[in-house]
Design an enzyme around this catalytic site. Structure first.
Site, PDB file in Angstrom:
ATOM      1  N   HIS A   7      18.849  -6.737  77.170  1.00  0.00           N
ATOM      2  CA  HIS A   7      19.349  -5.701  76.262  1.00  0.00           C
ATOM      3  C   HIS A   7      20.073  -4.587  77.030  1.00  0.00           C
ATOM      4  O   HIS A   7      19.974  -3.406  76.673  1.00  0.00           O
ATOM      5  CB  HIS A   7      18.203  -5.107  75.436  1.00  0.00           C
ATOM      6  CG  HIS A   7      17.451  -6.121  74.640  1.00  0.00           C
ATOM      7  ND1 HIS A   7      18.035  -6.863  73.634  1.00  0.00           N
ATOM      8  CD2 HIS A   7      16.156  -6.549  74.720  1.00  0.00           C
ATOM      9  CE1 HIS A   7      17.135  -7.678  73.120  1.00  0.00           C
ATOM     10  NE2 HIS A   7      15.996  -7.515  73.765  1.00  0.00           N
ATOM     11  N   ASN A  21       6.774  -8.416  66.186  1.00  0.00           N
ATOM     12  CA  ASN A  21       8.116  -8.907  66.506  1.00  0.00           C
ATOM     13  C   ASN A  21       8.202 -10.415  66.319  1.00  0.00           C
ATOM     14  O   ASN A  21       9.279 -10.976  66.194  1.00  0.00           O
ATOM     15  CB  ASN A  21       8.456  -8.525  67.952  1.00  0.00           C
ATOM     16  CG  ASN A  21       9.895  -8.795  68.307  1.00  0.00           C
ATOM     17  OD1 ASN A  21      10.811  -8.331  67.633  1.00  0.00           O
ATOM     18  ND2 ASN A  21      10.116  -9.565  69.371  1.00  0.00           N
ATOM     19  N   LYS A  51       6.389 -13.233  75.746  1.00  0.00           N
ATOM     20  CA  LYS A  51       5.502 -12.504  74.830  1.00  0.00           C
ATOM     21  C   LYS A  51       5.159 -13.304  73.579  1.00  0.00           C
ATOM     22  O   LYS A  51       4.035 -13.201  73.072  1.00  0.00           O
ATOM     23  CB  LYS A  51       6.065 -11.136  74.477  1.00  0.00           C
ATOM     24  CG  LYS A  51       7.478 -11.086  73.942  1.00  0.00           C
ATOM     25  CD  LYS A  51       7.945  -9.646  73.809  1.00  0.00           C
ATOM     26  CE  LYS A  51       9.393  -9.579  73.314  1.00  0.00           C
ATOM     27  NZ  LYS A  51      10.350 -10.061  74.350  1.00  0.00           N
TER      28      LYS A  51
END
Length: 469
Positions: free
Chosen positions: A213, A160, A137
């Site tokens: 995660h 982010n 990303k």
């Protein structure tokens, strides 16, 4: 745009009133860091009463917060019950789980809980590109920003990655040039998306899904669901047809374009043979040869296709888009060439902080590799490394807290040794590598068990490699 303007703005309808914010609101920002600081700047600029709380004694950004906002109440070291009880709204930074007991209790009492993304959504007045995914990303976000610039389009890039989105917003319309910002290009994490109910993008993509995660999500399905929230609204969906979880996110009736490396009649952006070479096809038309894309690795061809699909949706200039792909060298710590020593290439992919990123890095290499991996695995299952390791690896050098777990996953596949430091890892990899091989730092883990961040880990690798010559 001041608070009054936001509250009565017609575009988007309702402004900050959509979050129930008014002159009587008392907003508690949970977490300092870059996001927390940007949130405080935003709230204070627009006249809201706010306070900040962090469970750490010395969180990053603390000095800047104290110097810039000395009148903002600050609670450190533990969550203050009195501050939580006084708050009408909680803005929760991405690093904090929404399942914390204090946050769940606040929600139970009717306190509005959200993140900086919903503040952004209430005030943004230009179209938004939203980019998320387990891997790639940052590369795609950067490519799209460069493609906009090369096309003469003013795009504010962040989220982010780089500049926090609220700082982009406050510096946006009218600040950079007459006419303001044409597009916002945001990299978004699953943590930012999961605490948003209002954000909608004009163009959105999920690049891929792989386990990441897993210390914050119960399973892969929950992680994918958080990513899927980027498609809220009615904007264009840019879908990776090679990833079944992403391809399955398409909603009937929604506009969508599809990209992928596998070919097939259903792809709008793909690879195909043309004039004896492999080319990138943009909307099924040849754009440029694949070997002219400067960033290397097969996974980066997929990233390039996604960026081109987004650029087309934004109506950027096709030749400018192609030229960016010819010249963009890649981001630091992402398949970054460090040195060639004794016929061995040393590549820094320290940003490969999950298993999927490690697999992508290995799959895109030519020839054999010696892998340096390990760190904080965030609860990941490393067993999926075995098939690509069997094909690509000459050996593995493992370090960090979860190095033993990777060793267990690879024990019947390739030789593996364990070391304690990056110095030991690089020197061991040099001994194991043969001419024509690649020594690849692609840890499949976060770095926080041994380093401040993945950048520090990558710099340690690069410095150590350069000392070899």
């Amino acid at each position: 745009m001041n608070m009054r303007d936001c509250l009565i703005a017609e575009n988007p309808p309702g402004g900050l009133a959509r979050l129930g914010l008014d002159d009587r609101s008392r907003v508690l920002v949970l977490g300092v860091g870059a996001t927390g600081l940007s949130t405080v700047r935003f709230l204070c600029r627009h006249g809201f009463e706010c306070a900040v709380m962090d469970s750490r004694i010395a969180p990053p950004g603390l000095q800047e917060l104290r110097e810039g906002f000395p009148d903002v109440p600050l609670f450190l070291g533990e969550f203050s019950r009195s501050a939580l009880a006084a708050a009408t709204h909680l803005v929760v930074s991405p690093g904090l789980s929404l399942e914390l007991p204090e946050i769940r209790e606040s929600r139970r009492r009717g306190v509005r809980v959200f993140g900086d993304l919903d503040l952004f959504a209430c005030c943004v007045q230009a179209p938004v590109v939203a980019i998320t995914g387990a891997n790639g990303k940052s590369t795609v976000t950067t490519l799209v920003g460069l493609m906009a610039k090369a096309s003469g389009v003013h795009a504010a890039v962040g989220g982010n990655l780089g500049t926090p989105m609220l700082d982009l917003l406050d510096a946006g319309p009218g600040a950079s040039r007459p006419g303001g910002t044409d597009w916002y290009v945001l990299e978004l994490s699953s943590f930012q998306l999961e605490r948003s109910e209002l954000f909608e993008a004009e163009v959105a993509t999920v690049l891929n899904i792989s386990p990441d995660h897993m210390d914050r999500y119960p399973d892969l399905a929950a992680y994918a669901e958080a990513k899927r929230r980027v498609f809220r609204g009615n904007g264009l969906m840019v879908l990776n047809e090679d990833d079944p979880l992403v391809a399955g996110m398409h909603r009937p009736g929604r506009r969508a374009v599809r990209f992928g490396l596998g070919g097939g009649a259903g792809l709008d952006y793909s690879l195909a043979r043309h004039e004896g070479r492999l080319w990138l096809l943009a909307d099924r038309v040849p754009l440029l040869p694949a070997d002219e894309v400067r960033i290397k690795g097969r996974h980066n061809l997929a990233n390039a296709l996604a960026a081109v699909a987004i650029a087309d949706a934004c109506k950027f200039d096709r030749e400018a888009v192609a030229q960016v792909l010819r010249t963009f060298p890649g981001l630091d710590h992402r398949m970054q060439w460090v040195a060639d020593i004794d016929g061995v290439a040393y590549i820094n992919d320290s940003k490969a902080t999950n298993v999927g990123a490690c697999i992508a890095a290995l799959s895109g290499l030519e020839g054999k590799a010696v892998l340096i991996a390990g760190g904080d695995g965030k609860g990941a299952d490393f067993s999926s490394l075995a098939p690509v390791a069997a094909e690509k690896l000459r050996a593995a050098v493992l370090m960090g807290r979860d190095g033993p777990l990777i060793e267990q996953a690879l024990k019947d596949v390739v030789p593996a040794i364990r070391v304690k430091t990056m110095f030991e890892a690089v020197h061991a990899a040099r001994r194991l590598a043969q001419g024509g091989d690649t020594v690849l730092l692609a840890p499949a883990c976060a770095s926080l068990d041994q380093y401040k961040d993945y950048q520090e880990r990558g710099r340690d690798f690069a410095v150590t490699v350069r000392s070899l010559s």
